[in-house]
Write an enzyme that holds these catalytic residues in place. Structure first.
Site, PDB file in Angstrom:
ATOM      1  N   LYS A 113       0.933  -1.468  -0.175  1.00 51.49           N
ATOM      2  CA  LYS A 113      -0.070   0.048   0.029  1.00 51.49           C
ATOM      3  C   LYS A 113       0.983   1.140   0.090  1.00 51.49           C
ATOM      4  O   LYS A 113       1.988   1.409   0.586  1.00 51.49           O
ATOM      5  CB  LYS A 113      -0.979  -0.165   1.260  1.00 51.49           C
ATOM      6  CG  LYS A 113      -2.010   0.890   1.331  1.00 51.49           C
ATOM      7  CD  LYS A 113      -2.745   0.906   2.379  1.00 51.49           C
ATOM      8  CE  LYS A 113      -3.900   1.763   2.700  1.00 51.49           C
ATOM      9  NZ  LYS A 113      -4.686   1.489   4.056  1.00 51.49           N
ATOM     10  N   SER A 194      -9.652   1.445   3.553  1.00 54.36           N
ATOM     11  CA  SER A 194      -8.703   2.274   2.570  1.00 54.36           C
ATOM     12  C   SER A 194      -7.713   1.515   1.708  1.00 54.36           C
ATOM     13  O   SER A 194      -7.273   1.952   0.834  1.00 54.36           O
ATOM     14  CB  SER A 194      -7.857   3.414   3.557  1.00 54.36           C
ATOM     15  OG  SER A 194      -7.051   2.581   4.198  1.00 54.36           O
ATOM     16  N   SER A 218      -9.952  -1.108   7.375  1.00 50.18           N
ATOM     17  CA  SER A 218      -9.347  -0.825   6.219  1.00 50.18           C
ATOM     18  C   SER A 218      -8.389  -2.225   5.532  1.00 50.18           C
ATOM     19  O   SER A 218      -7.941  -2.096   4.339  1.00 50.18           O
ATOM     20  CB  SER A 218      -8.211   0.142   6.448  1.00 50.18           C
ATOM     21  OG  SER A 218      -9.320   1.470   6.419  1.00 50.18           O
TER      22      SER A 218
END
Length: 529
Positions: A113, A194, A218
């Site tokens: 990420k 997220s 997330s």
């Protein structure tokens, strides 16, 4: 319309032919593999047999990113590929030929990420254009661990900007730098956030597996939306050093994978005590040398599972899938305790937000002090000013109300923060999950992770329907989601959660369920409307 598999395969062969074929001339390359749904163990078997090299696998994944992520269905999940990926893979191939294999991740392409620091030519931006030129001075601890394990850092994934902590009307999977990530199961639906890009990319087999981060939902929400196994570890099992933060009390990184085995392999590589993250000191006696050893097809025999009924009832079709899952768990030997009520559900929502606001300001300011002064951003106020100056690019759909509120908070010594933090810990742990587990003598609890993905809506923001994440997130306890089926082709996951340091047990339970049901299917890249 061409067959989906044939279209993707032909695109890969065309896109990867030069990269893979160029190495094949001197005997060190290999032909392009069929990557869809290929596991870490499957890749290792091909490499061990000599049928595949790390360089060829990396080239093929890069070609697949071009064919699926940037062309074709255009998932838009990868924010940046690593310009050094092929060179890294080539060195790992040389090690293998010399008889050195570091472990199960040797030569395996992994995506991470874009809020995780890498001291290389890639940027670390949390999806924000404000940090578009920011390169980290040092690898995050988990990146050091991945490199040491022999993983190939393939690139970075898009995310909900600032890990979805910018506005209450945010759109999951959208960032100023990366644009909108799409759900590969239903292109007009949301991948959740997220860790949106990590979820969508892994589901679409753009990598062997990926790393996400979670504050509250997330990892597990995008795993639910993309038919993945996602594991949010106990806070402190995995270091947060070098990760753009929201919350010191809730943040953690974790694996996102297509199988429980791959998640276990990845978790093994991520753990470790890190002096840069004091929270990891508590994990020293709990870290397992190999989480794969927990995996057992008979692993649910005699296990007491509590059905957290307070998290049901938001969608009849989800409830139906959960009842089917409960039936499977019973058939596999689990003792089902139903219902188990959460006496604290919803009692600390305001307190959690208060904690996050204070900790976000404190943590972000600390992180910004580690990046180059030449970027010109040292505090959260600088980020807010940047967004205002670049409103058309950074705020075309939603604002930054959450960041503004956080900027107005005081230090972590503030009485308001200390009261909220104590309330969160007491309610989520002693009066909540700990009490539920103790009262019913449970090994773990289960609940629906969430509903089927909603349509992406830039005008109105996200439309969460329900599910489980907050209690485990606030407590800092582990939470695993595993595919439980589909509603109209859109995935739904089963959550399994327990007290601290229970990762091995959760993986065992999920593995038995996964092996029995085999729910996961590759995405079809369709539009629902």
């Amino acid at each position: 319309m061409p067959n989906r598999r044939n279209f993707i395969k032909s695109s890969l062969l065309g896109g990867a032919g030069i990269l893979v074929g160029a190495r094949a001339v001197d005997g060190r390359g290999a032909g392009n593999p069929e990557l869809e749904e290929l596991t870490i163990d499957g890749l290792q078997q091909l490499m061990t047999s000599g049928k595949l090299t790390a360089e060829a696998a990396t080239a093929a994944y890069l070609a697949r990113i071009e064919a699926i992520d940037r062309s074709g269905p255009k998932i838009n999940s990868v924010i940046e590929t690593n310009p050094d990926a092929l060179a890294i893979a080539r060195r790992l191939d040389e090690e293998r030929r010399a008889g050195k294999v570091r472990g199960p991740l040797h030569g395996i392409p992994i995506l991470i990420k874009d809020n995780i620091d890498t001291a290389d030519r890639m940027r670390t931006t949390a999806g924000s254009l404000a940090l578009a030129e920011s390169t980290a001075p040092r690898d995050a601890f988990i990146v050091e661990r991945l490199r040491a394990a022999g993983a190939v850092l393939l690139g970075k994934t898009n995310l909900s900007e600032w890990a979805n902590f910018r506005s209450p009307r945010s759109v999951s999977g959208w960032s100023g730098r990366g644009g909108q990530t799409r759900n590969p199961y239903a292109l007009d639906r949301n991948p959740c956030g997220s860790s949106s890009g990590s979820g969508a990319a892994t589901a679409a087999s753009l990598c062997a597996a990926s790393i996400g981060t979670e504050t509250d939902g997330s990892i597990v929400c995008p795993s639910n939306a993309n038919s993945l196994v996602g594991l949010k570890p106990t806070v402190g099992l995995v270091s947060r050093a070098g990760i753009i933060p929201i919350s010191a009390s809730q943040d953690t990184a974790g694996p996102m994978a297509r199988t429980v085995t791959d998640a276990a392999i990845l978790l093994t590589a991520l753990t470790g005590v890190d002096p840069r993250d004091p929270a990891t000191a508590a994990s020293q006696k709990w870290i397992e040398r190999d989480y794969v050893r927990f995996l057992d097809r008979q692993g649910l025999q005699g296990v007491r599972l509590g059905v957290a009924r307070d998290y049901f009832g938001f969608n009849n079709r989800v409830d139906h899938l959960m009842e089917e899952a409960i039936g499977v768990l019973k058939r596999l030997g689990a003792v089902i305790v139903d219902p188990v009520r959460d006496p604290t559900r919803g009692l600390y929502d305001d307190a959690e937000m208060t904690v996050l606001l204070y900790e976000f300001k404190d943590g972000l300011n600390a992180y910004l002090r580690t990046i180059s002064p030449a970027i010109g951003l040292r505090t959260i106020d600088d980020i807010i000013k940047y967004n205002e100056t670049h409103r058309q690019l950074e705020m075309p759909w939603f604002g930054q109300e959450t960041m503004v509120t956080a900027a107005g908070k005081g230090p972590l010594s503030s009485p308001e923060y200390l009261r909220a933090r104590a309330r969160c810990r007491n309610l989520s742990r002693r009066l909540g999950l700990d009490a539920m587990i103790r009262k019913h003598r449970l090994d773990a609890l289960i609940a629906p992770t969430g509903g089927p993905a909603w349509k992406t809506d830039h005008l109105n923001g996200d439309h969460f329907s329900g599910g489980f994440s907050t209690a485990a997130a606030v407590a800092g306890y582990p939470h695993l989601t595993v595919p439980a089926g589909y509603i109209g082709g859109v995935p739904v996951g089963l959550s399994i959660f327990a007290g601290p340091w229970a990762e091995g047990r959760l993986l065992r339970y999920a593995y038995a369920f996964e092996q029995e049901t085999q729910h996961r299917q590759a995405p079809q890249y369709i539009k629902m409307s």
